[in-house]
Write a protein that holds these residues in place. Structure first.
Motif: not given
Length: 271
Positions: A251-271
């Motif tokens: 569950l921790l690994i899944i949470g980390v992966v989901v968090l990383a994806v969300l951060i990636g999406i937010i950063a891409w939209q900001s650029s």
């Protein structure tokens, strides 16, 4: 039986001192029984021989009676000793084990002495019965009264009558001695039965102790079962804990992966 062996309840000797004192008394009694048996055997060997006498038989009966009473007293003392051995009190396990071994040794020695005593009793009874049988056969005890009356009628000579009277007196004495011997034999057979009873009581005592040992062993076995069951339960709990930790890690690994994806999406939209 000495009541002093329980005096420690009133501030007297300790149970350990009582046990040691009683064990010493029993050991001394067993030694005396063995010595008496040796003396009795020598006397029995003389019965019917050239050294046989009424005095010898009287001594044999006296020592047999004394040894019989000594065996009864020793049997009572052994039961008291078993009670003291079973009461642990403040004794250490080592002391309890030592007392148990000493008690069992005394029981074995007493049983051996009793076997020897009963063997010499039976031997004495057999010899005395045979001697009485031979004496009756040679003296014609069954015809004593009839022969006495016939002889008095047939012989009228004063001298002859005097001899007959002396003979009759001697025969009456022999008859009384035979009756006394038969009474002694009956007493000896009764004493042999008493020794059989002592054997039964000893067997019951050992059997009761065996049941106690069996109960202890059963308790140990039950404890081992409980320990095994507890160990199995611990193993099961450990397995559950391991599986739970694995689930948490996933569950921790899944949470980390989901968090990383969300951060990636937010950063891409900001650029």
């Amino acid at each position: 039986m000495d009541g002093g062996f329980s005096s420690y309840h009133n501030g007297g000797p300790t149970p350990q001192q009582d046990f040691g004192r009683l064990a010493q008394t029993i050991g001394t009694s067993i030694l005396k029984i063995s010595q008496n048996v040796s003396s009795m055997q020598r006397m029995v060997n003389q019965l019917g021989g050239s050294t046989d006498s009424q005095e010898l038989r009287n001594q044999l009966h006296q020592i047999q009676h004394y040894t019989q009473q000594l065996a009864k007293d020793t049997n009572v003392h052994l039961r008291d000793l078993a009670n003291l051995a079973s009461s642990s009190g403040s004794s250490s396990p080592g002391e309890q084990r030592q007392r148990k071994m000493q008690k069992e040794r005394l029981q074995d020695e007493f049983t051996t002495a009793l076997n020897s005593f009963q063997a010499v009793q039976r031997n004495a009874a057999t010899k005395e019965k045979e001697m009485v049988r031979k004496a009756k056969a040679s003296a014609g005890v069954g015809l004593f009264n009839e022969r006495k009356q016939e002889t008095l009628i047939e012989l009228q000579d004063n001298r002859t009558q005097k001899q007959i009277q002396q003979q009759q007196i001697q025969e009456e004495q022999n008859l009384r001695m035979l009756e006394e011997q038969e009474a002694n034999i009956r007493q000896l057979e009764s004493d042999i039965n008493d020794v059989n009873q002592i054997f039964k009581e000893l067997g019951a005592l050992v059997h009761a102790q065996g049941e106690i040992v069996d109960s202890i062993e059963a308790s140990v076995e039950r404890t081992e079962v409980f320990v095994n069951e507890g160990t199995q339960q611990l193993r099961t709990a450990a397995t559950y804990q391991t599986k739970l930790r694995k689930k948490k890690c996933i569950l921790l690994i899944i949470g980390v992966v989901v968090l990383a994806v969300l951060i990636g999406i937010i950063a891409w939209q900001s650029s």
